[in-house]
Enzyme design. Structure first.
Site, PDB file in Angstrom:
ATOM      1  N   SER A  32      -2.798   7.490   8.035  1.00  0.00           N
ATOM      2  CA  SER A  32      -1.811   7.134   7.015  1.00  0.00           C
ATOM      3  C   SER A  32      -0.385   7.450   7.442  1.00  0.00           C
ATOM      4  CB  SER A  32      -2.178   7.839   5.710  1.00  0.00           C
ATOM      5  OG  SER A  32      -1.344   7.435   4.648  1.00  0.00           O
TER       6      SER A  32
ATOM      7  N   ASP B 103       3.905   2.634   4.483  1.00  0.00           N
ATOM      8  CA  ASP B 103       3.575   3.692   5.432  1.00  0.00           C
ATOM      9  C   ASP B 103       2.628   3.136   6.487  1.00  0.00           C
ATOM     10  OD1 ASP B 103       1.384   3.457   3.745  1.00  0.00           O
ATOM     11  OD2 ASP B 103       0.856   5.582   3.868  1.00  0.00           O
TER      12      ASP B 103
ATOM     13  N   ASP C  19      -0.542   2.970   7.061  1.00  0.00           N
ATOM     14  CA  ASP C  19      -1.698   2.141   6.728  1.00  0.00           C
ATOM     15  C   ASP C  19      -1.418   1.237   5.535  1.00  0.00           C
ATOM     16  OD1 ASP C  19      -1.751   4.163   4.793  1.00  0.00           O
ATOM     17  OD2 ASP C  19      -3.943   4.222   4.718  1.00  0.00           O
TER      18      ASP C  19
ATOM     19  N   ASP D 258      -0.642   1.556   2.337  1.00  0.00           N
ATOM     20  CA  ASP D 258      -1.081   1.716   0.949  1.00  0.00           C
ATOM     21  C   ASP D 258      -0.015   2.395   0.082  1.00  0.00           C
ATOM     22  OD1 ASP D 258      -1.318   4.284   1.955  1.00  0.00           O
ATOM     23  OD2 ASP D 258      -3.412   4.558   1.340  1.00  0.00           O
TER      24      ASP D 258
END
Length: 445
Positions: free
Chosen positions: A104, A243, A245, A247
């Site tokens: 992430s 960010d 990833d 999400d």
């Protein structure tokens, strides 16, 4: 029973150090295959593996693939893909489970593994415990004729781009808007810009040149100063930062003013109300700004606080049958749009709110003024129990008494890093900062 490996968002750590090692991830793939891929109603069990742009993703992908194959599970590979994209494709392709290789917002030296169910939901604690129980057993291998196979998903990016666009109102478009889109050199680098461009926006992309080691480095939702500067420099109408990833979402307006997840969640609520849609309640977290709770109460909408982590927001939403929730970090959920938090889809919800209202984001949110918050992350030694630290407890009691009804203190351990998060909310920014520093100074590290 406590979890040994899973944190608030899957399993995460430094690459090359337990548990993010090839041997552990191999066994994790096998264990997950045994637990998640038991339904053979539609033939052989199949799982999807996606990843962000970290260099270590190649190694971990290969290890997971081998583990699933040893469990007799077929693997479908989609390459770099936002976490919510994996959730969508898992559901759309009727697969047994989805796996994301990502850490992430963390730096490239870290990586992690998180799972989605066949319905595109993050796994509940009970299922993660089942996987951990399987990890304690010796790894085996199915008979040679039953080994899993692997293949790539054709046009995975294109499928997800179309899904994202489908969540934007058909009667609206983005023509006339100049947007800066910051992809954090992460998983959405080849997906987010086309989504907004194909809906009509003039798109300036930044953070869209991943090299395996620059993910989240000085760009993205966790470093939004780059977004604000780009919006001002390009004289754009709005900036959208994701960010690693994809999400999370942070937004910058034309003046470079940044809006966090708490504010964006409130904007989504206002848009639903303006469209005469019912909003029976909203789920935030322990970190959600008190001002949001007060503003929602004035609209007759309750705010329920879940534990920190979008998975817990999701659990609370599903339990209550509500649709909207999120975190100040930028994880936002609209369950009538997607089964999980999605930075691109959240951005489309904000853009549709602005299009329908004809207002700027600042004007739309003029009735909401966040309470100043000060957050300090304090590194702690493994095993440190802050609740038994008498010096810290005394300081917490002292600060809480000083704040009274005009603020609050929240201490919580991170689920992904060896740190203790100290948050103080107060009527004045300086008071919040000073109080948080006092508390952080009392933590034994």
């Amino acid at each position: 029973m406590s979890r040994k490996h899973f944190g608030t968002d899957g399993i995460r750590g430094r690459v090359g150090q337990p548990p993010i090692t090839p041997d552990f991830v191999l066994k994790l793939g096998y264990a997950a295959g045994k637990v998640l891929a038991t339904d053979t109603t539609h033939g052989r069990p199949r799982v999807l593996i996606g990843k962000d742009t970290r260099l270590s993703g190649y190694m971990l992908e290969a290890a997971l693939q081998a583990g699933f194959a040893a469990a007799g599970v077929d693997v479908m590979l989609c390459g770099p893909m936002p976490t919510p994209g994996v959730a969508y494709l898992t559901r759309a392709l009727r697969l047994s489970a989805g796996v994301v290789i990502s850490a992430s917002h963390n730096p490239y030296q870290d990586n992690g593994i998180k799972f989605f169910s066949a319905q595109g939901d993050k796994l509940p604690d009970e299922t993660e415990l089942q996987i951990e129980a399987e990890l304690d057993k010796p790894m085996a291998c199915v008979e040679p004729q039953n080994l899993g196979r692997a293949r790539r998903v054709p046009d995975a990016a294109g499928r997800y781009i179309e899904f994202c666009k489908s969540t934007f109102p058909a009667e609206l478009d983005l023509h006339g808007l100049k947007l800066v889109v910051d992809c954090a050199h992460g998983a959405a680098y080849h997906i987010a810009p086309p989504v907004f461009h194909e809906l009509g926006a003039d798109v300036i992309s930044i953070g869209n040149a991943p090299d395996g080691m620059n993910i989240n480095e000085g760009v993205g939702a966790t470093a939004p100063a780059a977004l604000a500067a780009a919006v001002i420099g390009h004289e754009a109408d709005l900036g959208l930062a994701l960010d690693g990833d994809a999400d999370r979402l942070i937004v910058a307006d034309a003046a470079g003013r940044l809006y966090n997840g708490d504010e964006l969640l409130y904007a989504m609520v206002l848009d639903r109300l303006a469209a005469s849609q019912s909003v029976p309640g909203v789920v935030g977290t322990l970190m959600t700004n008190k001002a949001v709770e007060i503003a929602l109460a004035k609209l007759g909408i309750p705010l329920v606080r879940a534990k920190v982590g979008d998975r817990y927001v999701l659990e609370e939403l599903k339990k209550r049958g509500w649709l909207l929730g999120g975190e100040g970090s930028g994880h936002l959920l609209a369950l009538d749009r997607h089964s999980t938090g999605d930075g691109i889809i959240s951005a489309l919800q904000i853009l549709s709110a602005l299009k329908r209202s004809g207002k700027s984001l600042g004007s739309l949110l003029e009735g909401l003024t966040l309470y100043p918050q000060s957050l300090i992350n304090v590194k702690v030694a493994p095993g440190y129990n802050w609740q038994s630290d008498s010096g810290l407890k005394t300081e917490i009691d002292s600060v809480s008494a000083e704040l009274g009804d005009q603020g609050r203190v929240l201490i919580r351990p991170s689920g992904t890093e060896p740190v203790l998060r100290v948050m103080v909310e107060a009527a004045e920014a300086q008071q919040a900062k000073a109080a948080a520093s006092r508390l952080a100074g009392k933590i034994a590290n």
